[in-house]
Design a protein around this motif. Structure first.
Motif, PDB file in Angstrom:
ATOM      1  N   LYS A  11       0.747  -1.153  -0.083  1.00  0.00           N
ATOM      2  CA  LYS A  11       0.059   0.007  -0.187  1.00  0.00           C
ATOM      3  C   LYS A  11       0.941   1.300   0.007  1.00  0.00           C
ATOM      4  N   ILE A  12       0.639   2.074  -0.963  1.00  0.00           N
ATOM      5  CA  ILE A  12       1.271   3.503  -1.132  1.00  0.00           C
ATOM      6  C   ILE A  12       0.386   4.569  -0.795  1.00  0.00           C
ATOM      7  N   GLN A  13       0.550   5.342   0.136  1.00  0.00           N
ATOM      8  CA  GLN A  13      -0.189   6.528   0.520  1.00  0.00           C
ATOM      9  C   GLN A  13       0.476   7.701  -0.091  1.00  0.00           C
ATOM     10  N   ARG A  14      -0.415   8.787  -0.577  1.00  0.00           N
ATOM     11  CA  ARG A  14      -0.062  10.135  -0.858  1.00  0.00           C
ATOM     12  C   ARG A  14       1.091   9.971  -2.204  1.00  0.00           C
ATOM     13  N   THR A  15       1.003   9.115  -3.131  1.00  0.00           N
ATOM     14  CA  THR A  15       1.885   8.852  -4.057  1.00  0.00           C
ATOM     15  C   THR A  15       2.454   9.961  -4.641  1.00  0.00           C
ATOM     16  N   GLU A  16       3.932   9.737  -4.791  1.00  0.00           N
ATOM     17  CA  GLU A  16       4.611  10.916  -5.528  1.00  0.00           C
ATOM     18  C   GLU A  16       5.321  10.304  -6.669  1.00  0.00           C
ATOM     19  N   ARG A  17       5.741  11.359  -7.590  1.00  0.00           N
ATOM     20  CA  ARG A  17       6.196  11.164  -8.874  1.00  0.00           C
ATOM     21  C   ARG A  17       7.396  10.117  -8.740  1.00  0.00           C
ATOM     22  N   GLY A  18       8.250  10.296  -7.782  1.00  0.00           N
ATOM     23  CA  GLY A  18       9.355   9.706  -7.550  1.00  0.00           C
ATOM     24  C   GLY A  18       8.956   8.112  -6.810  1.00  0.00           C
ATOM     25  N   ASP A  19       7.808   7.570  -6.756  1.00  0.00           N
ATOM     26  CA  ASP A  19       7.304   6.391  -6.574  1.00  0.00           C
ATOM     27  C   ASP A  19       7.156   5.619  -7.928  1.00  0.00           C
ATOM     28  N   SER A  20       7.369   6.358  -9.061  1.00  0.00           N
ATOM     29  CA  SER A  20       6.896   5.617 -10.286  1.00  0.00           C
ATOM     30  C   SER A  20       8.209   4.439 -10.327  1.00  0.00           C
ATOM     31  N   ALA A  21       7.844   3.028 -10.862  1.00  0.00           N
ATOM     32  CA  ALA A  21       8.733   2.049 -10.708  1.00  0.00           C
ATOM     33  C   ALA A  21       8.090   1.089 -11.046  1.00  0.00           C
ATOM     34  N   VAL A  22       8.964  -0.321 -11.270  1.00  0.00           N
ATOM     35  CA  VAL A  22       8.291  -1.552 -11.300  1.00  0.00           C
ATOM     36  C   VAL A  22       8.428  -2.182  -9.936  1.00  0.00           C
ATOM     37  N   TYR A  23       7.233  -2.597  -9.334  1.00  0.00           N
ATOM     38  CA  TYR A  23       7.257  -3.063  -8.218  1.00  0.00           C
ATOM     39  C   TYR A  23       7.070  -4.892  -8.276  1.00  0.00           C
ATOM     40  N   LEU A  24       8.027  -5.442  -7.891  1.00  0.00           N
ATOM     41  CA  LEU A  24       8.088  -6.793  -7.804  1.00  0.00           C
ATOM     42  C   LEU A  24       7.893  -7.529  -6.641  1.00  0.00           C
ATOM     43  N   CYS A  25       7.300  -8.787  -6.670  1.00  0.00           N
ATOM     44  CA  CYS A  25       6.869  -9.619  -5.717  1.00  0.00           C
ATOM     45  C   CYS A  25       7.574 -10.898  -5.818  1.00  0.00           C
ATOM     46  N   ALA A  26       8.024 -11.506  -5.092  1.00  0.00           N
ATOM     47  CA  ALA A  26       8.677 -12.876  -5.246  1.00  0.00           C
ATOM     48  C   ALA A  26       8.466 -13.866  -4.054  1.00  0.00           C
ATOM     49  N   SER A  27       8.507 -15.073  -4.238  1.00  0.00           N
ATOM     50  CA  SER A  27       8.300 -15.937  -3.017  1.00  0.00           C
ATOM     51  C   SER A  27       9.250 -16.978  -3.228  1.00  0.00           C
ATOM     52  N   SER A  28       9.502 -17.646  -1.664  1.00  0.00           N
ATOM     53  CA  SER A  28      10.346 -18.744  -1.833  1.00  0.00           C
ATOM     54  C   SER A  28       9.891 -19.791  -0.727  1.00  0.00           C
TER      55      SER A  28
END
Lengths: 115, 111
Positions: A78-95
């Motif tokens: 969860k990301i609140q009050r998003t900023e332009r600097g939050d722009s990215a690819v968010y990756l999830c991984a499991s093991s």
């Protein structure tokens, strides 16, 4: 499912809005990780869950970022009050969570664009 | 934060040639892993080498680890156009669970 599923695959949001990114890990994988990757960079660690609890959240950049995994499977970043600097690819991984024995299985990521 | 550096940052070779990528890291590790990433999205685990191992093979991949120099190399033999991707090394520090990635090497295989 057979792999790690992340939804949505793309998200465009306006600066200041709240967003949720979802990760469905491989069934039976107890460890779940969130990473963020900016263009041309390697993935940067955000948070790691072992079961339901956050075992290491040292990578969360500030208190606008929060993640949960209430039942030990699906996780939401969860990301609140998003900023332009939050722009990215968010990756999830499991093991499997056996520590040194495991490679991670990554999802295809959510590309977040804050405009 | 990034664990270390990868060298070169970009590599372009002809199909059929061998490609070698190097990785350096800073701390004591439990294991080191290599991942491939196509088109900036999901990473695919290629190979894991433990700190007490010096060399490991998987198909056309050969990984070496020198813990005294805190470095690793990934060799892809007989490269193919489909090997074009970014390659990342990542380490698991002793006593930790999380992977810490390098900056990656962008590999281009020219047909």
């Amino acid at each position: 499912g057979a792999g790690v599923s992340q939804t949505p695959s793309n998200k465009v949001t306006e600066k200041g809005k709240y967003v949720e990114l979802r990760c469905d890990p491989i069934s039976g994988h107890t460890a779940l990780y969130w990473y963020r990757q900016s263009l041309g960079q390697g993935p940067e660690f955000l948070i790691y869950f072992q079961g339901t609890g956050a075992a290491d959240d040292s990578g969360l950049p500030n208190d606008r970022f929060f993640a949960v995994r209430p039942e030990g499977s699906v996780s939401t970043l969860k990301i609140q009050r998003t900023e332009r600097g939050d722009s990215a690819v968010y990756l999830c991984a499991s093991s499997l969570g056996r520590g040194v024995l495991d490679g991670y299985t990554f999802g295809s990521g959510t590309r977040l664009t804050v405009v | 934060s990034q664990q270390g550096e990868e060298d070169p940052q970009a590599l372009s070779i002809q199909e059929g040639e061998n490609a070698t990528m190097n990785c350096s890291y800073k701390t004591s590790i439990n294991n080191l892993q290599w991942y491939r990433q196509n088109s900036g999205r999901g990473l695919v685990h290629l190979i894991l080498i433990r700190s007490n191992e010096r060399e490991k093979h998987s198909g056309r991949l050969r990984v070496t680890l020198d813990t005294s120099k805190k470095s690793s190399s990934l060799l892809i033999t007989a490269s193919r156009a489909a090997d074009t991707a970014s390659y990342f090394c990542a380490t698991v520090e002793q006593g930790a669970q999380k992977l810490v990635f390098g900056q990656g090497t962008r590999l281009t295989i020219n047909p």
